[in-house]
Design a protein around this motif. Structure first.
Motif, PDB file in Angstrom:
ATOM      1  N   PHE A  15     -10.182 -31.222  30.978  1.00  0.00           N
ATOM      2  CA  PHE A  15     -10.983 -30.193  31.781  1.00  0.00           C
ATOM      3  C   PHE A  15     -12.051 -30.780  32.648  1.00  0.00           C
ATOM      4  O   PHE A  15     -13.128 -30.092  33.152  1.00  0.00           O
ATOM      5  CB  PHE A  15     -11.324 -29.117  30.946  1.00  0.00           C
ATOM      6  N   PRO A  29     -12.715 -23.610  34.235  1.00  0.00           N
ATOM      7  CA  PRO A  29     -11.284 -24.404  34.157  1.00  0.00           C
ATOM      8  C   PRO A  29     -11.124 -25.059  35.311  1.00  0.00           C
ATOM      9  O   PRO A  29     -11.165 -24.548  36.425  1.00  0.00           O
ATOM     10  CB  PRO A  29     -10.340 -23.370  33.799  1.00  0.00           C
ATOM     11  N   GLU A  56      -5.523 -25.694  31.860  1.00  0.00           N
ATOM     12  CA  GLU A  56      -4.734 -24.522  31.828  1.00  0.00           C
ATOM     13  C   GLU A  56      -3.493 -24.964  30.770  1.00  0.00           C
ATOM     14  O   GLU A  56      -2.828 -23.864  30.337  1.00  0.00           O
ATOM     15  CB  GLU A  56      -3.815 -24.009  33.011  1.00  0.00           C
ATOM     16  N   ASN A  76      -8.310 -21.662  29.596  1.00  0.00           N
ATOM     17  CA  ASN A  76      -8.215 -21.392  31.217  1.00  0.00           C
ATOM     18  C   ASN A  76      -9.189 -20.261  31.424  1.00  0.00           C
ATOM     19  O   ASN A  76      -8.532 -19.209  32.077  1.00  0.00           O
ATOM     20  CB  ASN A  76      -6.738 -20.854  31.134  1.00  0.00           C
ATOM     21  N   ARG A  77     -10.292 -20.130  31.011  1.00  0.00           N
ATOM     22  CA  ARG A  77     -11.194 -19.327  31.263  1.00  0.00           C
ATOM     23  C   ARG A  77     -12.565 -19.857  31.125  1.00  0.00           C
ATOM     24  O   ARG A  77     -12.825 -20.819  30.347  1.00  0.00           O
ATOM     25  CB  ARG A  77     -11.085 -17.866  30.299  1.00  0.00           C
TER      26      ARG A  77
END
Ligand code: SF4
Length: 294
Positions: A62, A237, A242, A248-249
């Motif tokens: 990330f 993200p 993902e 993914n947030r």
């Protein structure tokens, strides 16, 4: 030079082939610039003289700087030129020289820092992911005045899954204790700018509040409630996020409130609590190779 600088202990000659960090024995940097978004005692009013190094020994899926850390954007720079860059940043008004993700170049940087230290009036700051060996860090004693490590994980499973870093906490916690031994108490100038000391960062990740709590408790119990903590909420993200569960947030306001309350309940006396609005790519520098050429 055979490299065993970080916990991966590749034991290879980087003049012949890159290590796991993908770095050779020639220093590469992506950018050198004044940076105004670090913690207030670091950025001050005139900015922190940041030098972003290419490559990284971690593989964080990330990473907000993935174009330089994972994709290797940057250019080779001679040691003499790197000293000049530091002096130029000082001339531009920088409060400090902020080495961002320098771990994999520690051995190459030692002679550079020895030369720079003789000419700089401002402190040198080591801004790392903390996945470092104590014996390597010891060689920085007297060269680095400020440490700014990011203590990322308590859970080894999380560190392995998110950053491919075996035994992350064992190494990072020992590294931070060594940093503290070197710099002792924080010292500031009359304007509140940090001249010597330690600030420990922690990036709060979505869905990982319990891991963050364990990190904060360890810091309070082992370094004391007077330790300066920088709790970061800037996660958004990017890169391969993902592919990771719950990543993914952005952080939920309720999650960040919970960890802020926990931080306060632990009795920390000082710290920086980032606003959730910082979770934006707007606060990640565009890397265009600024500040490298003479
Ligand atoms: S710094 Fe790079 S080459 Fe050296 S041990 Fe670590 S990952 Fe391997």
């Amino acid at each position: 030079m055979i490299c065993n600088a970080c916990p991966f202990e590749c034991n290879i000659d980087r003049a012949v082939k890159p290590g796991r960090c993908r770095a050779t024995d020639e220093i590469e940097i992506a950018q050198a610039q004044l940076h105004f978004w670090e913690e207030p005692p670091v950025s001050g009013t005139r900015g922190s003289g940041t030098i972003f190094f290419s490559h990284c020994n971690l593989r964080c899926r990330f990473c907000q700087n993935y174009d330089i850390s994972q994709l290797g954007f940057g250019r080779k720079v001679r040691p003499e030129r790197l000293v000049e860059i530091m002096l130029q940043l000082e001339d531009q008004g920088a409060h400090n020289i902020n080495l961002v993700t320098p771990t994999h170049y520690t051995l190459q940087l030692i002679p550079v820092l020895e030369a720079a230290k003789q000419r700089l009036q401002i402190p040198i700051l080591w801004n790392s992911n903390a996945y470092e060996k104590v014996e390597t860090l010891r060689q920085l004693t007297g060269l680095v005045s400020i440490y700014l490590p990011d203590l990322k994980y308590f859970s080894d499973e999380l560190a392995q899954q998110f950053s491919s870093a075996p035994n992350y906490f064992k190494y990072a916690s020992a590294a931070i204790m060594e940093m503290k031994r070197q710099v002792e108490e924080n010292r500031y100038d009359e304007d509140g700018i940090l001249k010597q000391g330690l600030i420990v960062r922690h990036l709060v990740l979505p869905g990982q509040i319990d891991d963050s709590k364990k990190i904060l408790r360890w810091l309070r119990d082992n370094l004391g409630p007077q330790t300066q903590i920088s709790l970061m909420a800037q996660y958004y993200p990017t890169y391969q996020a993902e592919t990771l569960p719950d990543m993914n947030r952005r952080l939920r306001p309720s999650e960040y409130q919970e960890i802020r309350n926990y931080f306060l309940d632990l009795g920390f006396e000082e710290g920086f609590l980032q606003e959730l609005s910082s979770a934006s790519a707007d606060y990640t520098p565009d890397f265009e190779g600024r500040g490298i050429d003479s």
